[in-house]
Design an enzyme around this catalytic site. Structure first.
Site, PDB file in Angstrom:
ATOM      1  NE  ARG A 110     -22.501   5.518  -0.635  1.00 40.79           N
ATOM      2  CZ  ARG A 110     -21.967   3.822  -0.433  1.00 40.79           C
ATOM      3  NH1 ARG A 110     -20.567   4.092   0.017  1.00 40.79           N
ATOM      4  NH2 ARG A 110     -21.748   2.719  -1.204  1.00 40.79           N
ATOM      5  CB  CYS A 167      -1.061   0.242   1.024  1.00 40.84           C
ATOM      6  SG  CYS A 167      -1.843  -1.069   0.611  1.00 40.84           S
ATOM      7  CG  HIS A 208      -6.398   2.301   0.028  1.00 41.35           C
ATOM      8  ND1 HIS A 208      -5.404   2.038  -1.158  1.00 41.35           N
ATOM      9  CD2 HIS A 208      -5.725   1.104   0.187  1.00 41.35           C
ATOM     10  CE1 HIS A 208      -4.259   1.733   0.045  1.00 41.35           C
ATOM     11  NE2 HIS A 208      -4.289   0.770   0.052  1.00 41.35           N
ATOM     12  CB  SER A 251      -9.910   1.740   1.883  1.00 34.34           C
ATOM     13  OG  SER A 251      -9.090   0.241   1.794  1.00 34.34           O
ATOM     14  CB  SER A 253     -26.093  12.420   2.006  1.00 29.57           C
ATOM     15  OG  SER A 253     -27.151  12.578   3.022  1.00 29.57           O
ATOM     16  CB  CYS A 263      -1.175   0.848   8.102  1.00 24.35           C
ATOM     17  SG  CYS A 263      -3.094   0.726   6.981  1.00 24.35           S
ATOM     18  N   GLY A 274       1.177  -3.785   4.526  1.00 24.48           N
ATOM     19  CA  GLY A 274       0.546  -5.332   4.180  1.00 24.48           C
ATOM     20  C   GLY A 274       1.716  -6.052   5.301  1.00 24.48           C
ATOM     21  CD  GLN A 323      -3.858  -5.214   4.478  1.00 28.20           C
ATOM     22  OE1 GLN A 323      -4.105  -4.285   4.067  1.00 28.20           O
ATOM     23  NE2 GLN A 323      -2.396  -4.956   3.774  1.00 28.20           N
TER      24      GLN A 323
END
Length: 380
Positions: free
Chosen positions: A208, A89, A336, A235, A210, A366, A368, A148
């Site tokens: 989103r 990541c 992500h 994510s 809302s 972070c 893996g 994860q």
């Protein structure tokens, strides 16, 4: 020895998995971003001396050194080399680190750190042909390597994080992202709507503005029946690309370019492989120490919201001003795309500091198998 500075940083909008970029190859997303970066910076592509590319799932359309393929597809001169790396990541954040370190070493004057990931067209784990069962059995006897999601649940256990805590952070992420009035780091990028018609995206597809809290609370947990983690507080799987132009400050200014930020610290750490997502805590502490500042000195913080529990446990340990943490929302809202997120968060960080006239910023992610990357920058 040079001073490495960020001249420009951009990203595509992040599309949902199976969404607007479902028919767009990852090398094409990367090419769009590379071309957009140098055009926005006003730099001739012949000046670029290396392109360091982060990509996690290096299989299929993301194989064969996708960084080099993106460079060629973007129409850069064949003399511009490229390499593709995988720090999971943190891949494109690491790409930015490597590019800036090459500049600081005096090896180059201009380099690009970038990243790409199409989680639609190159699904996670397709590079190893499956899940953890494909790893070396001898390794699995030595280390507890788990999904994860289970690590995120263990973090919730250790820090006493409730489902309500996680859902609250998720709702805030969407509200902040949806409340943005400007998206300066984004390169509008062509994709497809649900009917297959061509559209141009200029904002992230998964946001989103809302959030229905009752619907979020009704979502099933994914990894434990009585757990915390749901699809709503983790994510989103996404498609996208990002790129950061790094330069030697003296050379850039002599060429008439205006640097945006300089690097105060760059950190990569290893941590517990089973908890695996808590490396953001020691990485932040190390980056702040190297920069000679405290958490309270920071004007803007980007922490990757891989899971809500990661950001919440980190906040419990570091005690930041949460108004300065992901002010434009995080990965729970905007998604992500693994290899692209690091460069994307850096682009957000630079744009956020400019938008608020801030000076100091932190990016931390972070990773893996128990790692993390962190960067402190100072706006020029």
């Amino acid at each position: 020895m040079g001073e490495a500075v960020i001249v420009e940083a951009v990203r595509t909008p992040f599309g949902k998995r199976g969404g607007a970029f479902r028919e767009t190859r990852p090398d094409a997303l990367l090419a769009r971003t590379l071309r957009g970066l140098v055009e926005r910076a006003g730099l001739d592509d012949t000046e670029v001396e290396d392109v360091v590319t982060g990509c996690v799932t290096q299989a299929g359309e993301q194989g064969a050194n996708v960084g080099r393929l993106g460079v060629l597809l973007a129409g850069f001169p064949v003399e511009v080399p490229a390499v593709t790396l995988n720090r999971m990541c943190g891949s494109s954040q690491q790409a930015v680190h490597f590019a800036s370190q090459a500049i600081a070493a005096g090896d180059m004057s201009y380099a690009i750190g970038c990243g790409v990931e199409s989680m639609t067209r190159a699904p996670m784990f397709s590079d190893i042909g499956g899940g953890f069962e494909k790893l070396n059995p001898d390794l699995l006897e030595k280390q507890e390597l788990i999904h994860q999601g289970e690590s995120a649940e263990r973090i919730a256990d250790r820090w006493g994080i409730t489902r309500e805590d996680a859902d609250s952070l998720s709702a805030s992420s969407h509200q902040r992202a949806g409340g943005r009035s400007e998206w300066p780091e984004i390169l509008p990028t062509t994709g497809l709507d649900k009917e297959g018609n061509e559209v141009k995206l200029s904002v992230d597809e998964g946001v989103r503005p809302s959030v229905d809290s009752s619907k979020m609370a009704a979502l099933d947990t994914v990894f434990r029946e009585d757990g915390v983690v749901t699809a709503g507080n983790a994510s989103q799987l996404s498609d996208g690309a990002s790129a950061v132009l790094v330069a030697d400050r003296e050379r850039a200014e002599a060429d008439g370019l205006k640097p945006k930020a300089r690097f105060l610290s760059r950190v990569a750490v290893g941590d517990d492989p089973a908890l695996q997502l808590t490396g953001v805590i020691p990485a932040t502490r190390a980056a702040l120490k190297k920069a000679g500042i405290s958490i309270n000195d920071l004007d803007w913080i980007e922490i990757n919201e891989a899971f809500a529990t990661v950001a919440l446990s980190w906040a419990d340990e570091l005690k930041p001003d949460m108004d300065r943490v992901n002010p434009w929302g995080g990965a729970i809202a905007h998604g992500h795309p693994l290899g692209a997120t690091g460069g994307g968060l850096m682009a957000k960080l630079v744009a956020g500091l400019e938008s608020t006239d801030g000076q100091l910023g932190l990016q931390v992610m972070c990773i893996g198998h128990g790692m993390a990357t962190a960067t402190v920058i100072e706006r020029i």
